[in-house]
Design a protein around this motif. Structure first.
Motif, PDB file in Angstrom:
ATOM      1  N   ILE A  25       0.843  -1.205   0.000  1.00 38.61           N
ATOM      2  CA  ILE A  25       0.000   0.000   0.000  1.00 38.61           C
ATOM      3  C   ILE A  25       0.879   1.255   0.000  1.00 38.61           C
ATOM      4  O   ILE A  25       0.619   2.213  -0.724  1.00 38.61           O
ATOM      5  CB  ILE A  25      -0.949  -0.012   1.212  1.00 38.61           C
ATOM      6  CG1 ILE A  25      -1.918  -1.198   1.108  1.00 38.61           C
ATOM      7  CG2 ILE A  25      -1.749   1.296   1.300  1.00 38.61           C
ATOM      8  CD1 ILE A  25      -2.661  -1.511   2.387  1.00 38.61           C
ATOM      9  N   PRO A  45      -7.049  -4.797   7.129  1.00 38.34           N
ATOM     10  CA  PRO A  45      -7.693  -3.939   8.130  1.00 38.34           C
ATOM     11  C   PRO A  45      -7.639  -2.482   7.671  1.00 38.34           C
ATOM     12  O   PRO A  45      -6.656  -2.054   7.072  1.00 38.34           O
ATOM     13  CB  PRO A  45      -6.828  -4.144   9.385  1.00 38.34           C
ATOM     14  CG  PRO A  45      -6.083  -5.414   9.149  1.00 38.34           C
ATOM     15  CD  PRO A  45      -5.894  -5.521   7.681  1.00 38.34           C
ATOM     16  N   ARG A  46      -8.687  -1.754   7.969  1.00 33.91           N
ATOM     17  CA  ARG A  46      -8.747  -0.351   7.544  1.00 33.91           C
ATOM     18  C   ARG A  46      -7.597   0.453   8.143  1.00 33.91           C
ATOM     19  O   ARG A  46      -7.067   1.366   7.503  1.00 33.91           O
ATOM     20  CB  ARG A  46     -10.091   0.259   7.966  1.00 33.91           C
ATOM     21  CG  ARG A  46     -11.254  -0.278   7.153  1.00 33.91           C
ATOM     22  CD  ARG A  46     -12.477   0.569   7.342  1.00 33.91           C
ATOM     23  NE  ARG A  46     -13.624   0.017   6.674  1.00 33.91           N
ATOM     24  CZ  ARG A  46     -14.725   0.700   6.400  1.00 33.91           C
ATOM     25  NH1 ARG A  46     -14.821   1.964   6.757  1.00 33.91           N
ATOM     26  NH2 ARG A  46     -15.738   0.130   5.788  1.00 33.91           N
ATOM     27  N   TYR A  76      -4.565   0.004   6.079  1.00 33.30           N
ATOM     28  CA  TYR A  76      -4.682   0.710   4.798  1.00 33.30           C
ATOM     29  C   TYR A  76      -4.317   2.181   4.976  1.00 33.30           C
ATOM     30  O   TYR A  76      -3.534   2.743   4.201  1.00 33.30           O
ATOM     31  CB  TYR A  76      -6.100   0.569   4.248  1.00 33.30           C
ATOM     32  CG  TYR A  76      -6.260   1.222   2.905  1.00 33.30           C
ATOM     33  CD1 TYR A  76      -6.806   2.490   2.781  1.00 33.30           C
ATOM     34  CD2 TYR A  76      -5.812   0.584   1.755  1.00 33.30           C
ATOM     35  CE1 TYR A  76      -6.905   3.095   1.547  1.00 33.30           C
ATOM     36  CE2 TYR A  76      -5.907   1.188   0.520  1.00 33.30           C
ATOM     37  CZ  TYR A  76      -6.464   2.444   0.426  1.00 33.30           C
ATOM     38  OH  TYR A  76      -6.556   3.054  -0.803  1.00 33.30           O
ATOM     39  N   ARG A 130      -1.111   4.204   3.483  1.00 31.22           N
ATOM     40  CA  ARG A 130      -1.232   5.414   2.657  1.00 31.22           C
ATOM     41  C   ARG A 130      -0.350   6.523   3.242  1.00 31.22           C
ATOM     42  O   ARG A 130       0.333   7.236   2.514  1.00 31.22           O
ATOM     43  CB  ARG A 130      -2.689   5.888   2.619  1.00 31.22           C
ATOM     44  CG  ARG A 130      -3.612   5.143   1.656  1.00 31.22           C
ATOM     45  CD  ARG A 130      -3.089   5.156   0.267  1.00 31.22           C
ATOM     46  NE  ARG A 130      -4.097   5.334  -0.752  1.00 31.22           N
ATOM     47  CZ  ARG A 130      -3.807   5.479  -2.035  1.00 31.22           C
ATOM     48  NH1 ARG A 130      -2.570   5.473  -2.446  1.00 31.22           N
ATOM     49  NH2 ARG A 130      -4.775   5.625  -2.918  1.00 31.22           N
TER      50      ARG A 130
END
Lengths: 266, 243
Positions: free
Chosen positions: A5, A90-91, A94, A98
């Motif tokens: 990511i 998992p959020r 993420y 980022r």
């Protein structure tokens, strides 16, 4: 997963034409620094250092405002976030991924700006050796490191704002305002507290105090004067500033993670 | 494989207005079954899918994938999803996008390379694999998104309008791909307006109208062509507005 990511985010920034425009702008500003140095009769080194560091700060700020915010806003608007979140990602991971990608992009940019700043200062020294004085490149390096820390914190804040704002424009406004306020609260607070300001209303004093404690103090990371004037550095104070930046960024990201976990991705 | 149990979902438009998207949805999809979810526009098909993938949360009820609650990331370890009208990172090439998708599911670089080549060839994207997605046609982007959904060989494949934006050749490719998934024992959940494909591919079908599951049954048990059944169910639901 986190690395994937982060890497994609870094690539997205790198392949964004705005980054090249901003880098070109920074290059032009460095060139302007050389030009302006020709008009200064003394302390050329100090002026050139100040200009170079201001250019670097401005370029890094533009990347946060025009690249970082765009990347996040597009993710939500275009639902490209679905690819990751429909998997076992998992959020929190993420969002942190980022952030790390944007931090990597900022780091690469600051490195480039450091090289450009150093080259500019060396060129100015070469052109005007009698008027240059002495500038510590080590302090210039340190100043760039602290610009980077500023941008990490501002990036974390822009991510938080993107989760509460209704549009990327509002995120842009909130981030810009936070930067402006955070960069000036220390000076304003000192002014308010100084002698001869009894005619300032208590409400204004309270507002300034609130702003000082609520908004991040970006002035802590501003080493332009230290680098330009070759001032002695207080390692304890700098260590505190770094810890403050790190702590504040982690706190902001943690809040952003909580909000992102609850967010409905319709 | 999939269980929806009395699921309700409303969307809040503003402080006063709420829209009911799903009412008492109870639905199950068995392992290795191909399930077709059909309904008029705005019926709640995409809402059903987004609830399944924890992109949105139900107001009440429970949803599980392979016994895991849908709000647990572990439930999506072997899920591949194609959203309706997917946007994909157009600054990447198809190869890079598939690599990213594979890495999200913990695939090794070697496995990604092998599987990417297979999917890109199957979906006729091999010649364009090194070009940026920003230069792709709509059909190529759709096929790239499908490849990304399948890169990690998921057990459950969720496809929201998989034929959208595809020309007849593209549709044939995807049709064959879904048939292959079916033959390979995958569980497939398809939402589509192309009823002929649903009839040919699916084992069971469910018809959602105005947020309620009005019909579900085996395709082999149908006594009417699916389109006629669909129109009958919609008429019985009293739906007068075409969205």
């Amino acid at each position: 997963m986190l690395r994937a990511i982060a890497w994609i985010t870094f690539l997205e920034g790198l392949r964004n034409k705005a980054v090249y425009g901003i880098s070109l702008l920074a290059g032009l500003m460095m060139t302007f620094t050389v030009a302006i140095s020709s008009m200064i009769m003394r302390d050329v080194g100090k002026v050139a250092t100040d200009f170079a560091l201001s250019s670097a700060t401005f370029a890094a700020l533009l990347v946060v405002l025009f690249v970082g915010i765009t990347i996040l806003a597009r993710d939500m608007e275009r639902k490209t976030v679905y690819l990751a979140l429909s998997r076992a990602v998992p959020r929190s991971r993420y969002l942190v991924g980022r952030f790390l990608g944007l931090a990597l992009l900022q780091s690469a940019l600051i490195l480039l700006l450091l090289v450009a700043s150093s080259a500019t200062l060396l060129l100015v020294k070469q052109l005007y050796p009698s008027f240059f004085g002495s500038v510590s490149l080590w302090l210039v390096c340190l100043a760039h490191l602290f610009i980077l820390q500023q941008m990490f914190l501002l990036t974390a804040l822009s991510m938080l704002f993107s989760l509460v704002a209704s549009s990327s424009f509002v995120t842009f406004l909130l981030t810009t305002l936070t930067w402006l306020i955070g960069s000036s609260t220390q000076e304003v607070k000192l002014l308010i507290e100084s002698a001869g300001t009894d005619n300032i209303s208590p409400a204004v004093k309270l507002l300034v105090q609130l702003a000082y404690y609520l908004f991040p103090n970006f002035a802590l990371f501003d080493l332009k004067a230290t680098a330009a004037h070759g001032l002695a550095i207080n390692t304890t104070s700098l260590g505190f500033s770094l810890l403050y930046g790190l702590g504040y960024s982690i706190a902001v990201l943690s809040v952003a993670v909580v909000l992102f976990r609850r967010r409905e991705l319709t | 494989m999939i269980e929806f149990n009395d699921v309700h979902k409303t969307y809040r438009l503003d402080r006063q207005k709420k829209v009911t998207a799903l009412t008492s949805l109870t639905l199950s999809v068995s392992s290795q079954e191909v399930f077709g979810c059909i309904g008029p526009n705005g019926a709640g098909k995409s809402t059903t899918i987004k609830l399944l993938l924890d992109l949105i949360r139900p107001d009440s009820g429970s949803i599980t994938i392979n016994g895991h609650p849908a709000n647990n990331e572990a439930s999506r370890a072997r899920v591949g999803y194609l959203p309706e009208n997917p946007y994909i990172y157009d600054f990447l090439t198809a190869s890079e996008y598939l690599a990213y998708s594979g890495r999200l599911s913990g695939m090794s670089p070697a496995a990604i390379k092998l599987r990417s080549e297979e999917l890109l060839t199957k979906l006729k994207l091999d010649q364009a694999a090194k070009r940026r997605i920003s230069g792709y046609s709509k059909g190529m982007q759709q096929r790239t998104a499908i490849a990304a959904a399948l890169i990690h060989d998921p057990e459950l494949v969720v496809l929201d309008e998989p034929m959208s934006g595809l020309d007849p050749l593209g549709r044939k490719l995807i049709f064959d791909l879904i048939a292959e998934l079916k033959a390979g024992g995958k569980t497939v959940f398809i939402s589509s307006h192309v009823l002929t494909d649903i009839e040919r591919l699916c084992d069971r079908v469910g018809i959602i109208v105005q947020g309620s599951l009005r019909y579900q049954g085996g395709v082999s048990e149908l006594t009417l062509p699916l389109e006629e059944l669909f129109l009958q169910v919609v008429a019985e639901a009293g739906l007068s507005e075409v969205k």
